[in-house]
Structures are given as structure tokens and as C-alpha cells.
Scaffold this active site. Structure first.
Site, PDB file in Angstrom:
ATOM      1  N   GLU A  12      -3.703  -0.653  -9.485  1.00 31.76           N
ATOM      2  CA  GLU A  12      -2.638   0.273  -9.858  1.00 31.76           C
ATOM      3  C   GLU A  12      -1.435  -0.574 -10.278  1.00 31.76           C
ATOM      4  OE1 GLU A  12      -3.266   4.213  -7.140  1.00 31.76           O
ATOM      5  OE2 GLU A  12      -2.581   2.443  -6.075  1.00 31.76           O
ATOM      6  N   HIS A  46      -1.187  -3.179  -7.270  1.00 26.12           N
ATOM      7  CA  HIS A  46      -1.895  -2.759  -6.061  1.00 26.12           C
ATOM      8  C   HIS A  46      -3.401  -2.916  -6.247  1.00 26.12           C
ATOM      9  CE1 HIS A  46      -3.050   0.540  -3.013  1.00 26.12           C
ATOM     10  NE2 HIS A  46      -2.870  -0.601  -2.389  1.00 26.12           N
ATOM     11  N   ASN A 104      -3.757   5.941  -2.547  1.00 30.56           N
ATOM     12  CA  ASN A 104      -3.461   6.110  -1.119  1.00 30.56           C
ATOM     13  C   ASN A 104      -2.850   7.471  -0.780  1.00 30.56           C
ATOM     14  OD1 ASN A 104      -4.592   3.751  -0.326  1.00 30.56           O
ATOM     15  ND2 ASN A 104      -2.691   2.571  -0.276  1.00 30.56           N
ATOM     16  N   SER A 134       0.829  -1.209   0.000  1.00 26.57           N
ATOM     17  CA  SER A 134       0.000   0.000   0.000  1.00 26.57           C
ATOM     18  C   SER A 134       0.855   1.248   0.000  1.00 26.57           C
ATOM     19  CB  SER A 134      -0.855   0.058   1.272  1.00 26.57           C
ATOM     20  OG  SER A 134      -1.680  -1.052   1.391  1.00 26.57           O
TER      21      SER A 134
HETATM   22  N1  CAA Z   1     -15.757 -10.172  -0.567  1.00 25.27           N
HETATM   23  C1  CAA Z   1     -16.423 -10.412  -1.688  1.00 25.27           C
HETATM   24  N2  CAA Z   1     -17.523  -9.720  -2.057  1.00 25.27           N
HETATM   25  C2  CAA Z   1     -17.955  -8.760  -1.235  1.00 25.27           C
HETATM   26  C3  CAA Z   1     -17.301  -8.450  -0.035  1.00 25.27           C
HETATM   27  C4  CAA Z   1     -16.161  -9.206   0.295  1.00 25.27           C
HETATM   28  N3  CAA Z   1     -15.446  -8.969   1.418  1.00 25.27           N
HETATM   29  N4  CAA Z   1     -17.977  -7.436   0.572  1.00 25.27           N
HETATM   30  C5  CAA Z   1     -19.002  -7.137  -0.239  1.00 25.27           C
HETATM   31  N5  CAA Z   1     -18.985  -7.912  -1.322  1.00 25.27           N
HETATM   32  C6  CAA Z   1     -19.909  -7.842  -2.480  1.00 25.27           C
HETATM   33  C7  CAA Z   1     -21.264  -8.333  -2.122  1.00 25.27           C
HETATM   34  O1  CAA Z   1     -21.404  -9.710  -2.399  1.00 25.27           O
HETATM   35  C8  CAA Z   1     -22.171  -7.486  -2.993  1.00 25.27           C
HETATM   36  O2  CAA Z   1     -22.361  -8.082  -4.259  1.00 25.27           O
HETATM   37  P1  CAA Z   1     -23.809  -8.053  -4.909  1.00 25.27           P
HETATM   38  O3  CAA Z   1     -23.802  -6.849  -5.788  1.00 25.27           O
HETATM   39  O4  CAA Z   1     -23.858  -9.332  -5.669  1.00 25.27           O
HETATM   40  O5  CAA Z   1     -24.810  -7.972  -3.821  1.00 25.27           O
HETATM   41  C9  CAA Z   1     -21.409  -6.206  -3.237  1.00 25.27           C
HETATM   42  O6  CAA Z   1     -20.052  -6.458  -2.842  1.00 25.27           O
HETATM   43  C10 CAA Z   1     -21.992  -5.128  -2.406  1.00 25.27           C
HETATM   44  O7  CAA Z   1     -21.995  -5.616  -1.058  1.00 25.27           O
HETATM   45  P2  CAA Z   1     -23.106  -5.315  -0.007  1.00 25.27           P
HETATM   46  O8  CAA Z   1     -24.409  -5.017  -0.674  1.00 25.27           O
HETATM   47  O9  CAA Z   1     -23.076  -6.358   1.051  1.00 25.27           O
HETATM   48  O10 CAA Z   1     -22.546  -4.077   0.728  1.00 25.27           O
HETATM   49  P3  CAA Z   1     -22.317  -2.641   0.206  1.00 25.27           P
HETATM   50  O11 CAA Z   1     -23.293  -2.215  -0.825  1.00 25.27           O
HETATM   51  O12 CAA Z   1     -22.194  -1.855   1.457  1.00 25.27           O
HETATM   52  O13 CAA Z   1     -20.897  -2.692  -0.520  1.00 25.27           O
HETATM   53  C11 CAA Z   1     -18.546  -2.516  -0.476  1.00 25.27           C
HETATM   54  C12 CAA Z   1     -19.750  -3.207   0.103  1.00 25.27           C
HETATM   55  C13 CAA Z   1     -18.381  -2.880  -1.949  1.00 25.27           C
HETATM   56  C14 CAA Z   1     -17.350  -3.009   0.305  1.00 25.27           C
HETATM   57  C15 CAA Z   1     -18.756  -0.968  -0.374  1.00 25.27           C
HETATM   58  O14 CAA Z   1     -19.120  -0.637   0.936  1.00 25.27           O
HETATM   59  C16 CAA Z   1     -17.522  -0.182  -0.752  1.00 25.27           C
HETATM   60  O15 CAA Z   1     -17.225   0.035  -1.924  1.00 25.27           O
HETATM   61  N6  CAA Z   1     -16.763   0.294   0.279  1.00 25.27           N
HETATM   62  C17 CAA Z   1     -15.549   1.057   0.079  1.00 25.27           C
HETATM   63  C18 CAA Z   1     -14.421   0.110  -0.159  1.00 25.27           C
HETATM   64  C19 CAA Z   1     -13.148   0.848  -0.353  1.00 25.27           C
HETATM   65  O16 CAA Z   1     -13.032   2.057  -0.309  1.00 25.27           O
HETATM   66  N7  CAA Z   1     -12.091   0.061  -0.587  1.00 25.27           N
HETATM   67  C20 CAA Z   1     -10.758   0.572  -0.717  1.00 25.27           C
HETATM   68  C21 CAA Z   1     -10.045   0.381   0.604  1.00 25.27           C
HETATM   69  S1  CAA Z   1      -8.426   1.101   0.579  1.00 25.27           S
HETATM   70  C22 CAA Z   1      -7.507  -0.039  -0.248  1.00 25.27           C
HETATM   71  O17 CAA Z   1      -7.935  -1.120  -0.554  1.00 25.27           O
HETATM   72  C23 CAA Z   1      -6.089   0.352  -0.551  1.00 25.27           C
HETATM   73  C24 CAA Z   1      -5.075   0.177   0.497  1.00 25.27           C
HETATM   74  O18 CAA Z   1      -3.907  -0.005   0.133  1.00 25.27           O
HETATM   75  C25 CAA Z   1      -5.389   0.263   1.928  1.00 25.27           C
HETATM   76  P1  NAD Z   2      -3.496  -9.250   6.582  1.00 27.38           P
HETATM   77  O1  NAD Z   2      -2.945  -8.947   7.931  1.00 27.38           O
HETATM   78  O2  NAD Z   2      -4.959  -9.492   6.430  1.00 27.38           O
HETATM   79  O3  NAD Z   2      -2.748 -10.520   5.957  1.00 27.38           O
HETATM   80  C1  NAD Z   2      -1.361 -10.641   5.878  1.00 27.38           C
HETATM   81  C2  NAD Z   2      -1.081 -12.141   5.801  1.00 27.38           C
HETATM   82  O4  NAD Z   2       0.277 -12.359   5.438  1.00 27.38           O
HETATM   83  C3  NAD Z   2      -1.296 -12.869   7.146  1.00 27.38           C
HETATM   84  O5  NAD Z   2      -2.226 -13.903   6.935  1.00 27.38           O
HETATM   85  C4  NAD Z   2       0.095 -13.405   7.499  1.00 27.38           C
HETATM   86  O6  NAD Z   2       0.064 -14.682   8.109  1.00 27.38           O
HETATM   87  C5  NAD Z   2       0.729 -13.505   6.130  1.00 27.38           C
HETATM   88  N1  NAD Z   2       2.191 -13.496   6.098  1.00 27.38           N
HETATM   89  C6  NAD Z   2       3.053 -12.749   6.819  1.00 27.38           C
HETATM   90  N2  NAD Z   2       4.324 -13.037   6.450  1.00 27.38           N
HETATM   91  C7  NAD Z   2       4.247 -13.999   5.487  1.00 27.38           C
HETATM   92  C8  NAD Z   2       5.203 -14.710   4.688  1.00 27.38           C
HETATM   93  N3  NAD Z   2       6.510 -14.485   4.820  1.00 27.38           N
HETATM   94  N4  NAD Z   2       4.751 -15.619   3.799  1.00 27.38           N
HETATM   95  C9  NAD Z   2       3.417 -15.848   3.650  1.00 27.38           C
HETATM   96  N5  NAD Z   2       2.471 -15.199   4.361  1.00 27.38           N
HETATM   97  C10 NAD Z   2       2.892 -14.282   5.256  1.00 27.38           C
HETATM   98  O7  NAD Z   2      -3.017  -8.044   5.644  1.00 27.38           O
HETATM   99  P2  NAD Z   2      -3.684  -7.523   4.294  1.00 27.38           P
HETATM  100  O8  NAD Z   2      -4.677  -6.490   4.641  1.00 27.38           O
HETATM  101  O9  NAD Z   2      -4.054  -8.670   3.462  1.00 27.38           O
HETATM  102  O10 NAD Z   2      -2.433  -6.758   3.654  1.00 27.38           O
HETATM  103  C11 NAD Z   2      -1.442  -7.442   2.926  1.00 27.38           C
HETATM  104  C12 NAD Z   2      -0.697  -6.452   2.055  1.00 27.38           C
HETATM  105  O11 NAD Z   2      -1.629  -5.820   1.155  1.00 27.38           O
HETATM  106  C13 NAD Z   2      -0.002  -5.313   2.796  1.00 27.38           C
HETATM  107  O12 NAD Z   2       1.174  -4.962   2.106  1.00 27.38           O
HETATM  108  C14 NAD Z   2      -1.029  -4.197   2.730  1.00 27.38           C
HETATM  109  O13 NAD Z   2      -0.460  -2.914   2.876  1.00 27.38           O
HETATM  110  C15 NAD Z   2      -1.573  -4.399   1.335  1.00 27.38           C
HETATM  111  N6  NAD Z   2      -2.926  -3.872   1.068  1.00 27.38           N
HETATM  112  C16 NAD Z   2      -3.873  -3.920   2.047  1.00 27.38           C
HETATM  113  C17 NAD Z   2      -5.151  -3.429   1.776  1.00 27.38           C
HETATM  114  C18 NAD Z   2      -6.241  -3.454   2.822  1.00 27.38           C
HETATM  115  O14 NAD Z   2      -7.267  -2.781   2.631  1.00 27.38           O
HETATM  116  N7  NAD Z   2      -6.104  -4.233   3.909  1.00 27.38           N
HETATM  117  C19 NAD Z   2      -5.453  -2.931   0.497  1.00 27.38           C
HETATM  118  C20 NAD Z   2      -4.453  -2.937  -0.495  1.00 27.38           C
HETATM  119  C21 NAD Z   2      -3.180  -3.396  -0.187  1.00 27.38           C
END
Ligand code: CAA
Ligand code: NAD
Length: 292
Positions: free
Chosen positions: A152, A140, A190, A119
């Protein structure tokens, strides 16, 4: 060279989603976790998500079974040696990622492409620790991977055009929409999303409103699918904290600095939805905001 066999390392929130989508898209997928318990938990997460897609009539039972049969699970890194592409999705720590890529570099063939789902780390910092920086790219994905359309695709100054193009084509083959991003910490999304989540925590610290009201405000006022605290719990509080530390270390800008409250919640082991508690308690029918 065609990508046929894909290795996924880490089967947590992200790795399980990446493995699921790759298997559903026809790739042969090997998933590696650290131990049997983590592997079993990851396997269950994939199965549950596929079953849910079948229940919602988004996937036929036959296609689910075919995808499931394309998945194999292991705790041995060497089992990924013959993969065409290895995608890393382990904890957000540079040392852990570099240890893994160092091991894989000695095991995988010349043609294997390495990708990280990081991330906030830079791809260059991982690629530089291997003998194949030209065959190293960022992929990503977004959470939840089966639902979110974006990938990405990150090109460093050392990534070859061929590697980038293969990674881009692979993302399309997964049914995703790839965008090209440069290798700066936080890539595109991000850079903008992380300060937003951290700012929400800072406003909570200042007492502007409750967790629930800030979430409701951003959902109903801006049309966001979930509010910032639900999103923090969804991403994982531990992961958000690591991301924030890494981005702050990179840019030295206050907007990336981890707010003290975030650190306290990590200390308590409240890592969000995946552990049952974060800003909310997720154990009941509806999430309930916890006292802050
Ligand atoms: N796995 C698989 N499918 C899932 C799921 C999961 N964990 N969660 C929800 N879904 C599916 C559902 O099955 C549903 O599909 P249908 O259209 O067939 O019903 C669909 O997604 C919508 O789900 P819900 O109706 O239960 O719930 P919702 O309308 O509230 O949507 C959501 C859920 C898609 C997660 C929505 O809330 C959303 O888009 N949230 C924002 C997510 C977001 O911003 N993600 C980015 C996070 S940051 C990141 O990833 C980067 C990083 O590096 C940290
Ligand atoms: P998580 O904590 O859910 O899972 C990480 C997993 O990696 C754990 O199950 C752990 O046992 C395993 N692990 C640790 N070391 C390992 C190794 N050497 N070999 C195999 N498995 C190992 O974390 P996550 O949310 O899945 O995040 C994983 C990566 O994806 C991170 O780099 C995170 O920044 C990135 N990411 C996270 C998100 C998010 O929304 N959580 C979104 C995009 C990218």
C-alpha cells in the site's frame, strides 16, 4: 533522481523481509538495528529466508550471494545519511518513530525520501514532525514480505506527487503490486483485516469454539490460507495489540477495541511465533493450541 541506496530501520519480522526483497531487486541496502544482538538476529533471519529460496530453487546461489553482498548492517543511524530512501519498520509506537525520523531528518540530505511501514499510525503524524512532509510517504508491506505481493503506497495531503510516484515505481521495482491508499489509520487492508482478527478473539472469549476449530473453520470454510489465530501469532500479538489500541483511539469504534484476552496474552509475553508462544505453542513440529 533514481533510488539506488535504500535504508531499512528495524530488522524484525518486517524490516528483514523488506531488506531482503530490496537487495534481491538490485538495491544497495543499509540495515539499522538498535544493538548488535538485534542486528545479528535480523541478519540471520534474512540469510535463512534467502537460503530457503535457494533450496526451493526460486533463487540461484549466485543471485543470493550477489544480493547478500548488497546488504550492509549497522547500529549507527548516521550510516543511513546518504540513502535515497529510508524505510522505517520499527515498533508500532508513534514516539519511537518520531524520535527516529527527527534524528534522520537532521542527518539525511534534502533529496532523501522517508517512508514508514506502519500498520495503523497515520503517515501525517510522522511527516508533521519532520521538515520534509512533502517527501514523506507510507510503504506498507505485508507479512511475509518475500511472499506477499501487495504494497500500500500512502499519500498524505502533504506528500508531493513526485514523491508518491517515486515510491510507487520503487514498489514495482521490488516486483510488488502497489495500490494507492489514503492516509487513514489502517489504510485499506487493515481497516478490514484487523476487526476480523479481533472478532475471532472475541468469539473465542464467548466460547463459540476452540482455537483450532475456529482456525480450521475459516481455512476450510472460506479458503483462507491460515486461520485467524495462526494469523495473529504470525503478525505478532504485541504488534496486533498496539495496532488495535491505535485504531481504537482513532475511530472510537468497538470493532477496533482490543479484547481483554489479547491484553492478557501480551502481559504474559506471549508475542506469537516470533517468541515461540501466542495462541499456539510453536516449539514443536506442529503448533499446539495453548489453554485459554
Ligand atoms: N519468508 C519467506 N518465504 C516464506 C515465508 C517466510 N516467512 N513463509 C512462507 N514462505 C514461502 C515458502 O517458501 C513457500 O514458497 P514455495 O512456493 O517456493 O514453496 C510459500 O511461501 C508458501 O509457503 P508454505 O508452502 O510453507 O506455506 P503455506 O502454503 O502455508 O503459505 C503463507 C505460507 C504464504 C504465509 C500463507 O499461509 C499465507 O498467505 N498466509 C496469510 C498471510 C497473511 O495474511 N499476511 C498478511 C498479514 S497482515 C499484514 O501483514 C499487515 C499488517 O500490518 C499487520
Ligand atoms: P518486530 O517486533 O518483529 O521488529 C521490530 C524491530 O525494530 C525490532 O527488531 C527492534 O529491535 C527494532 N527497533 C526498535 N526501535 C528501533 C530503532 N529506533 N532503530 C532500529 N530498530 C529499532 O516488529 P515487526 O512485526 O517487524 O513490525 C515493524 C513495523 O511494521 C511496525 O510498525 C508494524 O506495525 C509494521 N507491520 C507489521 C506487520 C506484521 O505482520 N508483523 C505487517 C505490516 C506492517
Amino acid at each position: 533522481m533514481q533510488i539506488e541506496r535504500v535504508g531499512v530501520v528495524g530488522c524484525g519480522l518486517m524490516g528483514s523481509g523488506i531488506a531482503e526483497v530490496a537487495a534481491k531487486s538490485g538495491f544497495d541496502v543499509r540495515v539499522r538495528e538498535v544493538n548488535d544482538a538485534a542486528l545479528e538476529a535480523g541478519q540471520k533471519r534474512i540469510r535463512k529466508s534467502m537460503d530457503r529460496a535457494v533450496d526451493k530453487e526460486k533463487l540461484s546461489a549466485e543471485d543470493r550471494d550477489a544480493a547478500w553482498a548488497r546488504l550492509s548492517f549497522t547500529t549507527t543511524v548516521a550510516d543511513l545519511a546518504d540513502c535515497d530512501l529510508v524505510i522505517e519498520a520499527i515498533v508500532e509506537e508513534l514516539d519511537a518513530k518520531n524520535d527516529l525520523f527527527g534524528e534522520l531528518d537532521g542527518l539525511c540530505g534534502e533529496g532523501t525520501i522517508f517512508a514508514s511501514n506502519t500498520s495503523s499510525l497515520t503517515i501525517t503524524d510522522m511527516a508533521a514532525a519532520t521538515e520534509r512532509p512533502d517527501r514523506f510517504v507510507g510503504l506498507h508491506f505485508f507479512n511475509p514480505v518475500p511472499v506477499m505481493k501487495l504494497v500500500e503506497v500512502v499519500k498524505t495531503i502533504a506528500t508531493s506527487d513526485e514523491t508518491f510516484e517515486r515510491a510507487f515505481a520503487f514498489s514495482k521495482a521490488l516486483g510488488k503490486t502497489p495500490i494507492a491508499a489514503k492516509d487513514n489509520s489502517g489504510f485499506v487492508v487493515n481497516l478490514l483485516l484487523v476487526p476480523y482478527m479481533l472478532d475471532a478473539i472475541r468469539q473465542l472469549e464467548r466460547g463459540v469454539a476452540s482455537i483450532e476449530d475456529i482456525d480450521t473453520g475459516m481455512m476450510l470454510g472460506c479458503g483462507y490460507p491460515m486461520g485467524p489465530f495462526t494469523l495473529c501469532d504470525f503478525v505478532g500479538i504485541d504488534t496486533l495489540y498496539k495496532i488495535s489500541e491505535i485504531m481504537y483511539d482513532e475511530y472510537r469504534e468497538e470493532r477496533y477495541a482490543p479484547p481483554p484476552l489479547l491484553k492478557r496474552i501480551v502481559s504474559l509475553g506471549r508475542f506469537g511465533r516470533k517468541t515461540g508462544k501466542g495462541f499456539y505453542d510453536w516449539s514443536g513440529e506442529q503448533p499446539t493450541p495453548l489453554a485459554i
